[in-house]
Design an enzyme around this catalytic site. Structure first.
Site, PDB file in Angstrom:
ATOM      1  N   ASP A 140       0.839  -1.190   0.000  1.00 14.47           N
ATOM      2  CA  ASP A 140       0.000   0.000   0.000  1.00 14.47           C
ATOM      3  C   ASP A 140       0.882   1.252   0.000  1.00 14.47           C
ATOM      4  OD1 ASP A 140      -1.777   2.048   0.646  1.00 14.47           O
ATOM      5  OD2 ASP A 140      -2.893   0.823   2.075  1.00 14.47           O
ATOM      6  N   THR A 199      -3.576  13.340 -14.879  1.00 15.73           N
ATOM      7  CA  THR A 199      -4.761  13.421 -15.738  1.00 15.73           C
ATOM      8  C   THR A 199      -5.010  14.851 -16.228  1.00 15.73           C
ATOM      9  OG1 THR A 199      -7.185  13.352 -15.612  1.00 15.73           O
ATOM     10  CG2 THR A 199      -6.047  13.575 -13.546  1.00 15.73           C
ATOM     11  N   ASP A 200      -5.725  14.981 -17.342  1.00 20.17           N
ATOM     12  CA  ASP A 200      -6.096  16.319 -17.833  1.00 20.17           C
ATOM     13  C   ASP A 200      -7.171  16.966 -16.949  1.00 20.17           C
ATOM     14  OD1 ASP A 200      -8.274  14.735 -18.527  1.00 20.17           O
ATOM     15  OD2 ASP A 200      -8.354  15.369 -20.626  1.00 20.17           O
ATOM     16  N   GLU A 201      -7.786  16.150 -16.071  1.00 16.46           N
ATOM     17  CA  GLU A 201      -8.895  16.687 -15.262  1.00 16.46           C
ATOM     18  C   GLU A 201      -8.419  17.754 -14.275  1.00 16.46           C
ATOM     19  OE1 GLU A 201     -11.788  13.782 -14.006  1.00 16.46           O
ATOM     20  OE2 GLU A 201     -11.200  12.411 -15.608  1.00 16.46           O
ATOM     21  N   TYR A 252     -11.758  13.881  -7.066  1.00 18.69           N
ATOM     22  CA  TYR A 252     -10.708  13.117  -7.768  1.00 18.69           C
ATOM     23  C   TYR A 252      -9.681  14.058  -8.380  1.00 18.69           C
ATOM     24  CZ  TYR A 252      -8.432  10.807 -11.741  1.00 18.69           C
ATOM     25  OH  TYR A 252      -7.496  10.369 -12.649  1.00 18.69           O
ATOM     26  N   LYS A 286      -5.662  14.654  -7.508  1.00 19.48           N
ATOM     27  CA  LYS A 286      -4.579  14.472  -8.493  1.00 19.48           C
ATOM     28  C   LYS A 286      -3.789  15.784  -8.642  1.00 19.48           C
ATOM     29  CE  LYS A 286      -3.625  11.389 -10.791  1.00 19.48           C
ATOM     30  NZ  LYS A 286      -2.733  10.206 -10.584  1.00 19.48           N
ATOM     31  N   ARG A 309     -15.526  14.345 -23.950  1.00 20.57           N
ATOM     32  CA  ARG A 309     -14.246  13.805 -23.494  1.00 20.57           C
ATOM     33  C   ARG A 309     -13.365  13.544 -24.713  1.00 20.57           C
ATOM     34  NH1 ARG A 309     -16.169  15.706 -19.651  1.00 20.57           N
ATOM     35  NH2 ARG A 309     -16.484  14.834 -17.570  1.00 20.57           N
ATOM     36  N   ARG A 368     -24.192  13.803 -13.022  1.00 14.68           N
ATOM     37  CA  ARG A 368     -23.148  13.742 -11.996  1.00 14.68           C
ATOM     38  C   ARG A 368     -23.048  15.120 -11.323  1.00 14.68           C
ATOM     39  NH1 ARG A 368     -17.343  12.148 -14.311  1.00 14.68           N
ATOM     40  NH2 ARG A 368     -18.002  10.022 -13.860  1.00 14.68           N
ATOM     41  N   HIS A 413     -20.541  18.040 -12.793  1.00 14.41           N
ATOM     42  CA  HIS A 413     -20.046  17.345 -13.993  1.00 14.41           C
ATOM     43  C   HIS A 413     -19.269  18.284 -14.935  1.00 14.41           C
ATOM     44  CE1 HIS A 413     -21.344  14.112 -17.164  1.00 14.41           C
ATOM     45  NE2 HIS A 413     -20.037  14.273 -17.106  1.00 14.41           N
TER      46      HIS A 413
HETATM   47  P1  NAD Z   1      -7.215   2.010 -12.069  1.00 16.20           P
HETATM   48  O1  NAD Z   1      -8.184   2.436 -11.008  1.00 16.20           O
HETATM   49  O2  NAD Z   1      -7.646   1.054 -13.115  1.00 16.20           O
HETATM   50  O3  NAD Z   1      -5.916   1.377 -11.367  1.00 16.20           O
HETATM   51  C1  NAD Z   1      -5.345   1.906 -10.216  1.00 16.20           C
HETATM   52  C2  NAD Z   1      -4.433   0.840  -9.606  1.00 16.20           C
HETATM   53  O4  NAD Z   1      -3.838   1.398  -8.431  1.00 16.20           O
HETATM   54  C3  NAD Z   1      -5.172  -0.432  -9.185  1.00 16.20           C
HETATM   55  O5  NAD Z   1      -4.461  -1.567  -9.610  1.00 16.20           O
HETATM   56  C4  NAD Z   1      -5.195  -0.351  -7.667  1.00 16.20           C
HETATM   57  O6  NAD Z   1      -5.182  -1.617  -7.028  1.00 16.20           O
HETATM   58  C5  NAD Z   1      -3.903   0.430  -7.383  1.00 16.20           C
HETATM   59  N1  NAD Z   1      -3.971   1.137  -6.094  1.00 16.20           N
HETATM   60  C6  NAD Z   1      -4.993   1.918  -5.639  1.00 16.20           C
HETATM   61  N2  NAD Z   1      -4.707   2.343  -4.398  1.00 16.20           N
HETATM   62  C7  NAD Z   1      -3.470   1.861  -4.080  1.00 16.20           C
HETATM   63  C8  NAD Z   1      -2.629   1.966  -2.941  1.00 16.20           C
HETATM   64  N3  NAD Z   1      -3.022   2.673  -1.864  1.00 16.20           N
HETATM   65  N4  NAD Z   1      -1.431   1.357  -2.954  1.00 16.20           N
HETATM   66  C9  NAD Z   1      -1.035   0.642  -4.044  1.00 16.20           C
HETATM   67  N5  NAD Z   1      -1.802   0.478  -5.131  1.00 16.20           N
HETATM   68  C10 NAD Z   1      -3.004   1.074  -5.151  1.00 16.20           C
HETATM   69  O7  NAD Z   1      -6.683   3.375 -12.686  1.00 16.20           O
HETATM   70  P2  NAD Z   1      -6.200   3.695 -14.173  1.00 16.20           P
HETATM   71  O8  NAD Z   1      -7.363   4.138 -14.959  1.00 16.20           O
HETATM   72  O9  NAD Z   1      -5.344   2.584 -14.663  1.00 16.20           O
HETATM   73  O10 NAD Z   1      -5.300   4.989 -13.898  1.00 16.20           O
HETATM   74  C11 NAD Z   1      -3.912   4.860 -13.593  1.00 16.20           C
HETATM   75  C12 NAD Z   1      -3.318   6.243 -13.397  1.00 16.20           C
HETATM   76  O11 NAD Z   1      -3.484   7.021 -14.577  1.00 16.20           O
HETATM   77  C13 NAD Z   1      -3.983   7.051 -12.278  1.00 16.20           C
HETATM   78  O12 NAD Z   1      -2.976   7.761 -11.599  1.00 16.20           O
HETATM   79  C14 NAD Z   1      -4.936   7.988 -13.001  1.00 16.20           C
HETATM   80  O13 NAD Z   1      -5.120   9.180 -12.263  1.00 16.20           O
HETATM   81  C15 NAD Z   1      -4.147   8.232 -14.283  1.00 16.20           C
HETATM   82  N6  NAD Z   1      -5.000   8.561 -15.462  1.00 16.20           N
HETATM   83  C16 NAD Z   1      -6.057   7.777 -15.813  1.00 16.20           C
HETATM   84  C17 NAD Z   1      -6.810   8.069 -16.955  1.00 16.20           C
HETATM   85  C18 NAD Z   1      -7.969   7.207 -17.391  1.00 16.20           C
HETATM   86  O14 NAD Z   1      -8.657   7.571 -18.351  1.00 16.20           O
HETATM   87  N7  NAD Z   1      -8.196   6.042 -16.794  1.00 16.20           N
HETATM   88  C19 NAD Z   1      -6.467   9.182 -17.732  1.00 16.20           C
HETATM   89  C20 NAD Z   1      -5.367   9.970 -17.346  1.00 16.20           C
HETATM   90  C21 NAD Z   1      -4.640   9.632 -16.216  1.00 16.20           C
HETATM   91  P1  TYD Z   2     -15.820   8.209 -16.900  1.00 14.29           P
HETATM   92  O1  TYD Z   2     -15.548   7.001 -17.743  1.00 14.29           O
HETATM   93  O2  TYD Z   2     -16.267   8.001 -15.485  1.00 14.29           O
HETATM   94  O3  TYD Z   2     -14.529   9.152 -16.978  1.00 14.29           O
HETATM   95  P2  TYD Z   2     -14.306  10.667 -16.420  1.00 14.29           P
HETATM   96  O4  TYD Z   2     -15.402  11.043 -15.512  1.00 14.29           O
HETATM   97  O5  TYD Z   2     -13.004  10.530 -15.705  1.00 14.29           O
HETATM   98  O6  TYD Z   2     -14.226  11.532 -17.636  1.00 14.29           O
HETATM   99  O7  TYD Z   2     -16.928   9.076 -17.617  1.00 14.29           O
HETATM  100  C1  TYD Z   2     -16.756   9.564 -18.936  1.00 14.29           C
HETATM  101  C2  TYD Z   2     -17.941  10.460 -19.244  1.00 14.29           C
HETATM  102  O8  TYD Z   2     -19.136   9.659 -19.263  1.00 14.29           O
HETATM  103  C3  TYD Z   2     -18.180  11.529 -18.169  1.00 14.29           C
HETATM  104  O9  TYD Z   2     -18.638  12.720 -18.811  1.00 14.29           O
HETATM  105  C4  TYD Z   2     -19.300  10.952 -17.323  1.00 14.29           C
HETATM  106  C5  TYD Z   2     -20.091  10.123 -18.316  1.00 14.29           C
HETATM  107  N1  TYD Z   2     -20.766   8.919 -17.758  1.00 14.29           N
HETATM  108  C6  TYD Z   2     -22.119   8.704 -18.025  1.00 14.29           C
HETATM  109  O10 TYD Z   2     -22.798   9.502 -18.722  1.00 14.29           O
HETATM  110  N2  TYD Z   2     -22.696   7.580 -17.512  1.00 14.29           N
HETATM  111  C7  TYD Z   2     -22.015   6.683 -16.754  1.00 14.29           C
HETATM  112  O11 TYD Z   2     -22.613   5.679 -16.286  1.00 14.29           O
HETATM  113  C8  TYD Z   2     -20.623   6.917 -16.487  1.00 14.29           C
HETATM  114  C9  TYD Z   2     -19.833   5.959 -15.652  1.00 14.29           C
HETATM  115  C10 TYD Z   2     -20.045   8.055 -17.032  1.00 14.29           C
END
Ligand code: NAD
Ligand code: TYD
Length: 349
Positions: free
Chosen positions: A60, A131-133, A156, A160, A220, A287, A290
């Site tokens: 962790d 992330t871009d967020e 979130y 970040k 998005r 959301r 949102h």
């Molecule tokens: P994910 O939720 O699929 O994976 C996160 C991983 O981190 C999991 O395997 C989880 O077990 C591990 N984790 C969580 N808490 C932990 C802890 N306390 N100690 C050790 N491990 C832990 O996330 P993802 O979508 O693969 O995103 C990965 C990274 O990329 C994140 O930092 C996220 O902010 C960033 N990111 C994601 C997206 C996206 O679209 N998914 C876009 C841009 C950036």
């Molecule tokens: P998501 O995959 O949760 O990514 P993020 O919020 O990080 O962009 O959501 C992508 C977009 O889809 C976001 O605008 C929220 C919307 N959304 C829905 O409309 N319905 C859903 O059930 C979920 C999970 C997301």
């Protein structure tokens, strides 16, 4: 031989990064540190778990003592930090979890790097994946660039953003060699089905309602996960210390148009009549807070480091649908138990 700690390697993006590094760089020792939360799944890495340069550490990042102990034992040269709580809707329901993992967890890793690397930072790198967020929400025009001011709007993205600030503060104050990248929404194989695309693929297959928040107007910028992993590889090897790189596919879709396209693709795959799956679209409560639109200007990484996305969206989406159709057991395993409870709570009428 480089020893690289990758955090969150059992998650969606992390598993693609671990696979790419293990296969492409046999001379690196890769240490995948993951707590295996609901989002972490070692099934994602079955094909590489026997490779001699792959090591798994269950732990962790919020536990400083544990993090120090592994730095001491394995003497990492670099950290690729992806571990995080990553789902906006969960951050609205339980923000503290996000502060612990995303902020404190990141600072624990920075402390360990500072303590164990000391002044000897030659050849060391702390690469923070973000992330871009963090940039907030755009109206109809414009893009996020590397110099856009941070303006996070959800728990979130605020967590970040805090972690990004701490990474840069450790660089400025303690001279830790860092690089940061901020990527747009990823899609592709192995994404946990609480996120929009895999959730809709799963529901279309089962003829369940497709929950669209609000009017589906939110936009998005989608990037195939393997293109993100390739960008991370390039930044890790060629990025300049102290720099930030935005990663995105110049690929904007409103949620409604995206889900309609997904329905079209799946109608064909499932032998359904055109328009059949789109009847499942169900507008639900929006959301809270949102963000309207995210859009990345990725010119810096393209011009300076020569990266570019390899897939068109339609092609990537079709590959993603095929993966989910061919990996039903993966989906069954991750959608049982606690995920069912989450789903019922999130989408109750
Ligand atoms: P994910 O939720 O699929 O994976 C996160 C991983 O981190 C999991 O395997 C989880 O077990 C591990 N984790 C969580 N808490 C932990 C802890 N306390 N100690 C050790 N491990 C832990 O996330 P993802 O979508 O693969 O995103 C990965 C990274 O990329 C994140 O930092 C996220 O902010 C960033 N990111 C994601 C997206 C996206 O679209 N998914 C876009 C841009 C950036
Ligand atoms: P998501 O995959 O949760 O990514 P993020 O919020 O990080 O962009 O959501 C992508 C977009 O889809 C976001 O605008 C929220 C919307 N959304 C829905 O409309 N319905 C859903 O059930 C979920 C999970 C997301």
């Amino acid at each position: 031989m480089s020893k690289i700690l990758i955090t969150g390697g059992a998650g969606f993006i992390g598993s693609h990064v671990v696979r790419l590094f293990v296969n492409k760089y046999p001379s690196y020792q890769i240490f995948n540190l993951d707590k295996l939360t609901y989002a972490g799944n070692l099934e994602n890495l079955k094909d590489i778990e026997e490779k001699p340069n792959y090591n798994f550490l269950k732990g962790d990042i919020t536990d400083q003592k544990y993090i120090n102990s592994i730095f001491k034992k394995f003497q990492f040269d670099a950290v690729l930090h992806l571990a995080a709580e990553s789902h906006v809707d969960r951050s609205i329901a339980s923000p503290m979890e996000f502060i612990h993992t995303n902020v404190i967890g990141t600072v624990n890793l920075l402390n360990a790097a500072k303590g164990f690397w000391g002044a000897n930072t030659e050849g060391k790198l702390f690469y923070h994946i973000s992330t871009d967020e963090v940039y907030g929400s755009l109206d109809q025009g414009g893009y996020f660039t590397e110099t856009t001011s941070y303006d996070p709007q959800s728990p979130y993205s605020a967590s970040k953003a805090s972690s990004d600030h701490m990474v840069r503060a450790y660089h400025n104050t303690y001279k830790i060699p860092v690089v940061v990248s901020n990527c747009s929404n990823n899609y592709g194989p192995n994404q946990f089905p609480e996120k929009l695309i895999p959730l809709c693929i799963h529901n279309i297959k089962q003829r369940k309602p497709l929950p669209i928040y609000g009017k589906g107007e939110n936009v998005r910028d989608w990037l195939y996960v393997i293109d993100h992993a390739k960008a991370i590889d390039i930044i890790f090897h060629k990025g300049k210390i102290g720099e930030t790189y935005n990663i995105g596919g110049f690929n904007e879709w409103s949620n409604l148009d995206l889900v309609k396209l997904l329905c079209q693709i799946m109608d064909k795959k499932l032998g359904r009549q055109e328009g059949e799956s789109a009847q499942l679209i169900n507008f639900v409560k929006d959301r809270a807070g949102h963000d309207l639109r995210y859009a990345i200007d990725a010119q810096k990484i393209m011009k300076e480091l020569g990266w570019e996305p390899s897939l068109q969206f339609e092609e990537g989406l079709e590959k993603t649908v095929d993966w989910y159709m061919n990996n039903e057991s993966w989906l069954e395993h991750v959608t049982s138990g606690s995920y069912q409870q989450y789903y019922e709570e999130q989408y109750k009428a």
